[in-house]
Design a protein around this motif. Structure first.
Motif, PDB file in Angstrom:
ATOM      1  N   VAL A  84      51.008  36.186  56.858  1.00  0.00           N
ATOM      2  CA  VAL A  84      52.752  35.728  56.800  1.00  0.00           C
ATOM      3  C   VAL A  84      52.822  34.534  56.341  1.00  0.00           C
ATOM      4  CG1 VAL A  84      55.254  36.357  57.945  1.00  0.00           C
ATOM      5  CG2 VAL A  84      53.872  37.889  58.303  1.00  0.00           C
ATOM      6  N   TYR A  85      53.550  34.099  56.049  1.00  0.00           N
ATOM      7  CA  TYR A  85      53.579  32.916  55.663  1.00  0.00           C
ATOM      8  C   TYR A  85      55.388  32.025  56.163  1.00  0.00           C
ATOM      9  CZ  TYR A  85      54.395  28.540  52.527  1.00  0.00           C
ATOM     10  OH  TYR A  85      54.483  27.715  51.846  1.00  0.00           O
ATOM     11  N   ALA A  86      55.188  31.444  56.219  1.00  0.00           N
ATOM     12  CA  ALA A  86      57.500  30.549  56.928  1.00  0.00           C
ATOM     13  C   ALA A  86      56.784  29.358  56.240  1.00  0.00           C
ATOM     14  CB  ALA A  86      57.545  31.781  58.124  1.00  0.00           C
ATOM     15  N   PRO A  87      57.981  28.485  56.141  1.00  0.00           N
ATOM     16  CA  PRO A  87      58.499  26.829  56.145  1.00  0.00           C
ATOM     17  C   PRO A  87      59.052  26.934  57.915  1.00  0.00           C
ATOM     18  CG  PRO A  87      59.247  28.004  54.430  1.00  0.00           C
ATOM     19  CD  PRO A  87      58.992  28.968  55.081  1.00  0.00           C
ATOM     20  N   GLU A  99      67.523  24.068  50.800  1.00  0.00           N
ATOM     21  CA  GLU A  99      67.410  24.628  49.918  1.00  0.00           C
ATOM     22  C   GLU A  99      66.707  25.268  49.171  1.00  0.00           C
ATOM     23  OE1 GLU A  99      65.976  22.722  45.455  1.00  0.00           O
ATOM     24  OE2 GLU A  99      66.169  21.043  47.601  1.00  0.00           O
ATOM     25  N   TYR A 100      65.736  26.151  50.637  1.00  0.00           N
ATOM     26  CA  TYR A 100      64.793  26.626  50.525  1.00  0.00           C
ATOM     27  C   TYR A 100      65.417  28.272  50.676  1.00  0.00           C
ATOM     28  CZ  TYR A 100      60.522  29.796  51.857  1.00  0.00           C
ATOM     29  OH  TYR A 100      60.119  30.973  51.932  1.00  0.00           O
ATOM     30  N   VAL A 101      66.136  28.264  51.898  1.00  0.00           N
ATOM     31  CA  VAL A 101      66.794  29.439  52.212  1.00  0.00           C
ATOM     32  C   VAL A 101      67.862  29.982  50.774  1.00  0.00           C
ATOM     33  CG1 VAL A 101      66.100  29.824  54.531  1.00  0.00           C
ATOM     34  CG2 VAL A 101      68.688  28.331  53.532  1.00  0.00           C
ATOM     35  N   VAL A 149      71.065  35.633  50.041  1.00  0.00           N
ATOM     36  CA  VAL A 149      71.494  34.698  50.771  1.00  0.00           C
ATOM     37  C   VAL A 149      72.321  33.731  50.003  1.00  0.00           C
ATOM     38  CG1 VAL A 149      71.542  32.322  51.847  1.00  0.00           C
ATOM     39  CG2 VAL A 149      69.623  34.081  52.650  1.00  0.00           C
ATOM     40  N   SER A 150      71.886  33.512  48.490  1.00  0.00           N
ATOM     41  CA  SER A 150      72.231  32.715  47.196  1.00  0.00           C
ATOM     42  C   SER A 150      73.824  34.130  46.683  1.00  0.00           C
ATOM     43  CB  SER A 150      71.688  33.230  45.575  1.00  0.00           C
ATOM     44  OG  SER A 150      71.749  33.962  45.686  1.00  0.00           O
ATOM     45  N   GLU A 177      66.204  33.296  59.765  1.00  0.00           N
ATOM     46  CA  GLU A 177      65.506  34.972  59.380  1.00  0.00           C
ATOM     47  C   GLU A 177      64.545  34.218  58.118  1.00  0.00           C
ATOM     48  OE1 GLU A 177      69.721  37.273  59.244  1.00  0.00           O
ATOM     49  OE2 GLU A 177      69.014  36.412  56.648  1.00  0.00           O
ATOM     50  N   TYR A 178      64.321  33.392  57.148  1.00  0.00           N
ATOM     51  CA  TYR A 178      63.347  33.042  56.487  1.00  0.00           C
ATOM     52  C   TYR A 178      62.456  31.956  56.888  1.00  0.00           C
ATOM     53  CZ  TYR A 178      66.422  36.328  53.062  1.00  0.00           C
ATOM     54  OH  TYR A 178      66.310  37.165  52.889  1.00  0.00           O
ATOM     55  N   ALA A 179      62.282  31.275  57.816  1.00  0.00           N
ATOM     56  CA  ALA A 179      61.944  29.938  58.071  1.00  0.00           C
ATOM     57  C   ALA A 179      61.956  30.500  59.358  1.00  0.00           C
ATOM     58  CB  ALA A 179      62.579  29.056  57.848  1.00  0.00           C
ATOM     59  N   LEU A 180      60.474  29.459  60.446  1.00  0.00           N
ATOM     60  CA  LEU A 180      60.839  29.419  62.162  1.00  0.00           C
ATOM     61  C   LEU A 180      60.650  27.979  62.084  1.00  0.00           C
ATOM     62  CD1 LEU A 180      56.657  30.301  62.019  1.00  0.00           C
ATOM     63  CD2 LEU A 180      58.707  32.286  62.291  1.00  0.00           C
ATOM     64  N   VAL A 181      62.852  28.732  63.111  1.00  0.00           N
ATOM     65  CA  VAL A 181      62.935  27.358  63.089  1.00  0.00           C
ATOM     66  C   VAL A 181      63.235  27.366  64.490  1.00  0.00           C
ATOM     67  CG1 VAL A 181      64.223  27.205  60.952  1.00  0.00           C
ATOM     68  CG2 VAL A 181      65.315  27.820  63.025  1.00  0.00           C
TER      69      VAL A 181
END
Length: 259
Positions: A166-169, A185-187, A193-194, A221-225
């Motif tokens: 699994v790849y995540a920003p 901008e990525y998410v 989301v858009s 949800e779309y990144a690891l923060v």
């Protein structure tokens, strides 16, 4: 303050590198065994000696769009012949932005099949070609999304026993402004989301009101923060759901992992 061991605290198995953003050879100092190098155009593919040096320190995967000249296993594979044998592939269909009109028309499935004949340990990127990727039986390389954990559980329940990466920003901070500047901008480009964002809304730290709320929720949800420990807990949930490798892309830059 983050330390050199931040990556380990966050539980990441591998780091994704973008050659246009960093000198990939500097990643050797990070405490991970695996590096995944993104494709950003043929002019940015790292030199063979750089790849060779990295592979002496651990596993190296190089993203190769199978429809692109230079990496086409059914045509021009001249770029791949220069890649050291110790480097494995991440086979992807290829983002249209990096492909010519002719390249975009090439069939993906037979190219995945031929490439896996010569590199059976390659990973296969699932973006836009999920069914084809699954049919290969190779390691699946998925982008993190709001449904990833459920999808992983469903695959394992259905009997899929292969590897899933699994790849995540990744943004190792709790500062909302920093998170939005790094991945807003990525998410915002994710379709669910858009649809929720107000028209013309800012997507960085200047976002406000409803847009800010939507973007910050999407970032989780779309990144690891979050703090390294919070990210580590999320990574562990992904593993419990069925992920075998979690690859973090340092969205604040490589230095953010050791500052």
């Amino acid at each position: 303050m983050l330390t050199e061991h931040t990556v380990a605290r966050a539980g990441l198995d591998a780091i994704a590198l973008k050659p246009t953003e960093c000198a990939v050879e500097t990643a050797r100092a990070l405490p991970v065994d695996t590096l995944a190098i993104d494709y950003e155009g043929r002019e940015h593919v790292p030199a063979a000696e750089t790849l060779r040096a990295l592979s002496r320190e651990g596993s190296v995967y190089l993203t190769t769009p199978v429809r692109a000249d230079g990496f086409d296993p059914l045509g021009d594979d001249s770029l791949w012949t220069d890649v050291p044998d110790a480097v494995s592939r991440i086979l992807v269909a290829g983002h249209p932005a990096y492909l010519t009109e002719t390249e975009r028309e090439r069939a993906v499935a037979p190219r995945f099949g031929r490439a896996l004949e010569s590199d059976p340990d390659a990973w296969v990127g699932t973006e836009s070609v999920e069914r084809i990727a699954m049919a290969t039986g190779a390691t699946q390389y998925d982008l993190l999304s709001r449904t990833t954990e459920q999808e992983l559980q469903a695959l394992r329940t259905a009997g899929f026993g292969g590897e899933i990466a699994v790849y995540a920003p990744t943004v190792l901070t709790t500062d909302d402004d920093a998170i939005l500047d790094a991945v807003g901008e990525y998410v915002a480009r994710r379709r669910p989301v858009s649809r929720e964002l107000p028209d013309g809304a800012a997507t960085d730290s200047s976002a406000s009101a409803r847009a800010r709320e939507v973007l910050l929720a999407a970032a989780t949800e779309y990144a690891l923060v979050g703090s390294p420990e919070a990210v580590g807990e999320r990574v562990e949930r992904l593993r419990d759901s069925g992920a075998t490798t979690v690859v973090g892309y340092p969205a604040q830059g490589l230095e953010s992992l050791r500052s």
